[in-house]
Design an enzyme around this catalytic site. Structure first.
Site, PDB file in Angstrom:
ATOM      1  N   LYS A 193       0.841  -1.200   0.000  1.00 32.86           N
ATOM      2  CA  LYS A 193       0.000   0.000   0.000  1.00 32.86           C
ATOM      3  C   LYS A 193       0.877   1.251   0.000  1.00 32.86           C
ATOM      4  O   LYS A 193       1.910   1.307   0.676  1.00 32.86           O
ATOM      5  CB  LYS A 193      -0.916  -0.023   1.232  1.00 32.86           C
ATOM      6  N   SER A 243      -9.198   2.117   2.986  1.00 31.86           N
ATOM      7  CA  SER A 243      -8.299   2.799   2.075  1.00 31.86           C
ATOM      8  C   SER A 243      -7.307   1.867   1.377  1.00 31.86           C
ATOM      9  O   SER A 243      -6.539   2.300   0.522  1.00 31.86           O
ATOM     10  CB  SER A 243      -7.530   3.889   2.826  1.00 31.86           C
ATOM     11  N   SER A 247      -9.739  -0.344   7.091  1.00 27.07           N
ATOM     12  CA  SER A 247      -9.184  -0.119   5.756  1.00 27.07           C
ATOM     13  C   SER A 247      -8.628  -1.344   5.055  1.00 27.07           C
ATOM     14  O   SER A 247      -8.334  -1.293   3.865  1.00 27.07           O
ATOM     15  CB  SER A 247      -8.096   0.958   5.817  1.00 27.07           C
TER      16      SER A 247
END
Length: 445
Positions: A63, A137, A161
């Site tokens: 990420k 996210s 997330s």
């Protein structure tokens, strides 16, 4: 298929087939050299090559919130990133186990929302319906795993997330107990966790095992459990249904309840209440965001995140202490609940995916209302308590969208959650990937 052939195929697929905007940067020569080293080790040692490097040749994404030495880290933002360009401990451990990092995946700015909407890159679209959000996210990570653009992914989870996008994209997302995987730099709000996303529970467990363990830069890492190990075969499971759960979500998750009972477990409905929980979360997150935000950067900040920052600037120390008191009350409540139940089960997200360009469903989409996470009540409580929580695919709605089932255990009881999730996965099955998987996982070579 050699590690080099597999890595080359993955990199080519990312460059040519990432129509969902899962990636924000793609690895180059460094990934190919890592794959070549993996092949050399395999030629030399044969099957023993995996003995101390269990991820040898496995492709992983990272990420874009997490630092890597070879790829830029924008943190989903137009703002400069002044953090040192070196691997975060979890990334370093993945590489040391033989994994090949193939790219950085999309996130919202600093991971502020459960979407990938940002000024830095297009939002990631849902693999099952590109008109809809992949969640966030860690939405780029979930979409990449779902479409075969990596074998596994490293995400972060501050309020859901990892688990929210896993549910939206039909993959496994695992938030370990707080401290099981070190988070560096350590997050002062003690909400953020790092964890894996993968196609199967076993793959997620393997990735997590490699990344787990204490690290001197994270004082929370290596925390043990206050609970005695729970190894009994028949578990007492508390089933939670949150207010506002969509009929389609209920329809898909109900077979999981039946499957748990068929496995011999005791499943009972339970309700967990904690007054002012969401307002406390908002204050904790907003205070954290405001503490790290400079007024001169406001013009370049994400407009939604800026509303959170502005709220944080209105808070005083007493407000934060009151929010912490709510958190402590939740921890005490859930500890009492977990004295009675071994595991909690619920829909990961009570609603279906919303539009691609939105950071929340319509009723929560005005950032000024500070409701940007209120639609995911099954996620953030377990960041506030630090409990292990895993989302696995429960099935598809009648319109073909994935729904996730979340399992939550006592702090430190990660192995129990993973074991139960693996058994349940066998009964529920894995959703058919939204696109044909043209890549052969390294483990299947």
């Amino acid at each position: 298929m050699s590690a080099l052939e597999h890595t080359t195929a993955v990199l080519d697929a990312i460059r040519e087939q990432d129509t969902l905007d899962a990636y924000v940067s793609v690895a180059g020569e460094e990934a190919l050299r890592a794959a070549e080293r993996a092949d050399a080790r395999i030629r030399k040692l044969g099957a023993d090559a995996w003995r101390t490097m269990p991820l040898l040749g496995v492709t992983v994404s990272v990420k874009d919130l997490l630092q890597t030495h070879d790829l830029p880290t924008a943190r989903g933002s137009l703002l400069p990133n002044d953090r040192p360009r070196r691997d975060t401990p979890a990334v370093a451990r993945l590489r040391a186990a033989g994994a090949v990092v193939v790219g950085k995946t999309a996130t919202s700015e600093y991971g502020w929302s459960a979407s990938t909407v940002s000024r830095a890159a297009p939002p990631t679209r849902n693999p099952y319906d590109p008109r809809l959000s992949a969640g966030g996210s860690s939405g780029g990570a979930a979409a990449a795993v779902a479409t075969g653009l990596c074998d596994g992914a490293l995400g972060t989870d501050g309020s859901g997330s990892i688990r929210i996008p896993a549910a939206f994209c039909g993959v496994v997302g695992y938030k370990p107990s707080l401290g099981r995987i070190p988070y560096v730099p350590n997050s002062a709000d003690r909400l953020a966790h790092q964890g894996p996303l993968a196609r199967t529970v076993a793959d997620a467990a393997l990735l997590a095992t490699v990344m787990a363990g204490p690290h001197p830069a994270d004082p929370d890492s290596g925390l043990g459990s206050l609970d005695a190990p729970r190894t009994k075969r028949v578990l007492r499971i508390g089933w939670i249904e949150y207010e506002g759960t969509a009929d389609e979500v209920r329809h898909v998750t109900e077979p999981a309840r039946l499957a748990l009972r068929a496995q011999g477990h005791l499943v009972e409905d339970v309700e967990v209440r904690c007054a002012r929980l969401y307002p406390a979360l908002v204050d904790l997150l907003a205070a954290f965001e405001a503490a790290g935000a400079r007024p001169e950067d406001d013009e370049r900040a994400d407009p939604g995140r800026l509303e959170v920052i502005r709220h944080g600037r209105t808070l005083g120390g007493a407000d934060v202490i009151r929010a912490e008191e709510v958190r402590q009350g939740l921890r005490a409540t859930l500890r009492t609940v977990m004295d009675h139940y071994d595991v909690l089960a619920m829909a990961t997200v009570p609603v279906e995916p919303f539009a691609t360009g939105a950071f929340a469903p319509p009723w929560a989409a005005d950032a000024r209302d500070l409701q940007w996470l209120a639609w995911a009540p099954a996620s953030y409580p377990f960041n506030m308590t630090g409990q292990p929580a895993l989302s696995l695919p429960a099935g598809l709605t009648r319109s073909g969208l994935p729904v996730g089932l979340q399992l939550v255990g006592p702090v430190g009881a990660d192995d129990l959650v993973l074991r139960l999730a693996g058994h349940l996965e066998s009964d529920l099955g894995t959703p058919v990937p939204p696109h044909p998987r043209v890549l052969q996982p390294a483990a299947a070579r």
